[in-house]
Scaffold this active site. Structure first.
Site: not given
Ligand SMILES: [Zn+2]
Length: 160
Positions: A24, A118-121
């Site tokens: 990302f 790396h947090v993600h929805i």
């Protein structure tokens, strides 16, 4: 059969690029195009197409900040991420006439997170019978549309 959970089993896919750095962070450093698949940039977060979509139009909302947990983000970024996720469903309804969605976040390895740092929805459009026409052969999914075409349609809808 557990259709609801299958979209989140993505670790094998995302792990392919793990050793080359955060996918990302690499994507967001590039100019937006079919190459990095970023469809829209907000103030603190952006929308990107999943390179290995579960269905056509599988989007992700990602903060610019490289953090692994939601609670490390500020409230403004979290709020913007939810607004962008909601806007993703609006766009997908417009472009693909999607009526159903899976939306979710995997946090931590045991939860199946592929990009751990790396947090993600995930926003996954669903259609009745989509597990039939997108037959899985091993781990390869057959999609009805090329990723580049999906990218152009989604990007144009976001920037219309
Ligand atoms: Zn990152």
């Amino acid at each position: 059969m557990n259709h609801l959970w299958s979209p989140w089993r993505m670790s094998y896919i995302e792990n392919h690029t793990k050793e080359h750095g955060c996918v990302f962070c690499i994507a967001q450093a590039k100019t937006d195009s079919e190459e990095n698949l970023i469809a829209f940039r907000g103030k603190n977060a952006y929308v990107i197409l999943n390179r290995f979509p579960y269905t056509s139009g599988h989007l992700m909302v990602i903060p610019f900040s490289h953090t692994s947990n939601l609670e490390e983000l500020d409230a403004e970024t979290r709020a913007e991420m939810m607004e962008l996720a909601s806007h993703c469903t609006t766009i997908l309804r417009k472009v693909y006439r999607t009526q159903s969605f899976n939306m979710g976040i995997n946090i931590g390895e045991a939860a199946g997170a592929g990009v751990l740092g790396h947090v993600h929805i995930h926003i996954v459009p669903r259609w009745a019978g989509d597990t039939n026409f997108m037959s899985s052969v091993g781990e390869t999914r057959v999609l009805p549309e090329a990723l580049e075409d999906t990218y152009r349609r989604v990007r144009d809808a976001f920037n219309a």
